[in-house]
Design an enzyme around this catalytic site. Sequence first.
Site, PDB file in Angstrom:
ATOM      1  N   ASP A  28      11.344 -27.572  18.529  1.00 24.55           N
ATOM      2  CA  ASP A  28      12.203 -26.472  17.990  1.00 24.55           C
ATOM      3  C   ASP A  28      13.026 -27.242  17.028  1.00 24.55           C
ATOM      4  OD1 ASP A  28      11.554 -23.940  18.942  1.00 24.55           O
ATOM      5  OD2 ASP A  28      12.123 -24.518  21.042  1.00 24.55           O
TER       6      ASP A  28
ATOM      7  N   GLU B  76       8.472 -12.011  21.378  1.00 20.86           N
ATOM      8  CA  GLU B  76       8.275 -13.380  22.070  1.00 20.86           C
ATOM      9  C   GLU B  76       9.565 -13.844  22.396  1.00 20.86           C
ATOM     10  OE1 GLU B  76       7.357 -17.454  19.921  1.00 20.86           O
ATOM     11  OE2 GLU B  76       5.920 -15.944  19.207  1.00 20.86           O
TER      12      GLU B  76
END
Lengths: 403, 264
Positions: free
Chosen positions: B63, B52
């Site tokens: 994130d 990924e």
Amino acid sequence: MALRTQTGPYFGDFGGRFVPESLIAALDELGEAYDLAKLDPAFGDELLELGRSYTGRPSIITEVPRFAEHAGGARIILKREDLNHTGSHKINNVLGQALLTRRIGKRRVIAETGAGQHGVATATAAALFGLECTIYMGEVDTERQALNVARMRLLGAEVVAVKAGSRTLKDAINEAMRDWVTNVATTNYIFGTVAGPHPFPEMVRDFQKIIGEEARQQVLDLTGSLPTAVTACVGGGSNAIGIFHAFLDDTDVRLIGYEAGGEGVETERHAATISKGRPGVLHGARSYLLQDDDGQTIESHSISAGLDYPGVGPEHSWLAAIGRAEYRPVTDAAAMEALRLLTRTEGIIPAIESAHALAGTLELGREVGRDATILVSLSGRGDKDMDTAATYFDLYDATGETK
Amino acid sequence: MNPVRTVGPVIRRRNDEARGALIAYLPVGFPTLDESVEAAVALVENGVDVLELGLPYSDPVMDGPVIQAATQQALANGFRVADGFDAVRRITERTDAPVLIMTYWNPVVQYGVDRFADDLAAAGGAGLITPDLIPDEAAEWVAASDRTGLDRVFLAAPTSTDARIRQAVEASRGFVYAVSTMGITGARSDVDQAARTLVTRLSHAGAPASCVGLGISTGAQVAEVLEYADGAIVGSALVKALADGGVEAASTLAADLARGTRVE
């Protein structure tokens, strides 16, 4: 269809919900609570009463003839949101969202802030409602708005200085969203402007539209007719949508939003999102955005922390796209001159954000002539900006004492 | 154009021959473009089944600090979106692992959704994971991925309603990304029980495959997650290993994580 009845999630091609799935349940919960609250007269009554007995609504209007002499002689009328408790229009929205927080049973609120006006308003509402409160503020902004940091802490809020990215408002929003994703079960996000994912643009607008509803009637009472134009500064755009909204279907009334032109829109240092950006997705909504060819957000610049944001609310993008409102840039220098001019001619010290609307209005007045009336949103007061202004105008002497 | 190397067959095969699939995240361009390609290839050589690749983005709201720091460095080094296709091409030339791109939505919008799909397919990519694109807003991407045969991985969260779980299952192709806990990326000492419940709900809704991400950092956690999920996704722990100890440290961690996929 009347423009005033437009609701989210989309305003034309703009708006939507571009957020992680983890936030959808919270946005749905908030949206449903808001839709129910809108139908509940008790909610509206409580908000009106808070406005009356806590904020100080209705805010007055003030005609400023000595200032207007510098704008070609047009009549200029200020809507005095600067006189609200906490010093700006932000309290209107915060009280609405704090009431909603109580309705959905959450005990903690978070918010982002740029200039600190929304952070102070949120910390104030948290104190009033007994809620735990965390405010995210870019590290750059905590430095240039240190007084507001102290106010928030005194009010009992935790203030987190965000060190990521450009360390300004956009990064504070990122960090607040990360907090919300993590603590969504206990926490409500009191978003400060008409940007972000649905339902925020619609909901924040609805809490701010009282500005225009009051002002429209006040101007009619004073002058017997609607104003020629309504002006406001635009960062995310909450005070602007608040004063524009009541006039959206008055097609003869021009609506003009003034964006932060920073050091000039021909330079890279500005925050003129609609003037110089193009549509994209940021912070949960499709709207105009300052971005590079790859879609990376470009860091904005403005002397005013509250306008230093590379995005703008989707309803403004829509109003620009259909030609109902105009958006123009105003430089740092022009805004600071207007700040000083209003102060010297009328004894009213505006926030630097609001000074952008004043500077734009000076120019507009010369265009529209003596018979025109211009209603200006004076969205906030300048107390928080004294350090910036003192530095800019060289009002400190060498030892740091005022001259 | 070659047929797209999709992730579904690999996940099925790994569930037949082992506990399940190990999926690894790395940002493109960290610490440099070349090193990110080398690291990705090394991860596959050490037992990673699906890659990924994250496209660095200026405003990564999903994130945590480790990936934020890595992607900010990549951007500061001059990362361009087109580098993502370059990395996919170089990795797929050297490994058999399918390579997904994980990207926030605005870079795709600005590149052009159709053009992005065409260039990703041409580079040999498997599809997209879209952390801030929900199926409700994804009509253009659904059309582009149907046209090109690319996988599309949407997210499901513990707070998703049954209707939204069904929507994620119907809209996804390849697998559904089950967010293990409420939060952002970053290693955690225990992966939330909520993940197990979420995967059960996804499978009741008919998901052909569910992979669990957020918070997984050890081989033991991989083994635990693969008791109920079809794949385990590891990101921040690998990025931290790469940041601290280079390709070698990331490879060592990948080998440990891969041990968690094996039936003893």
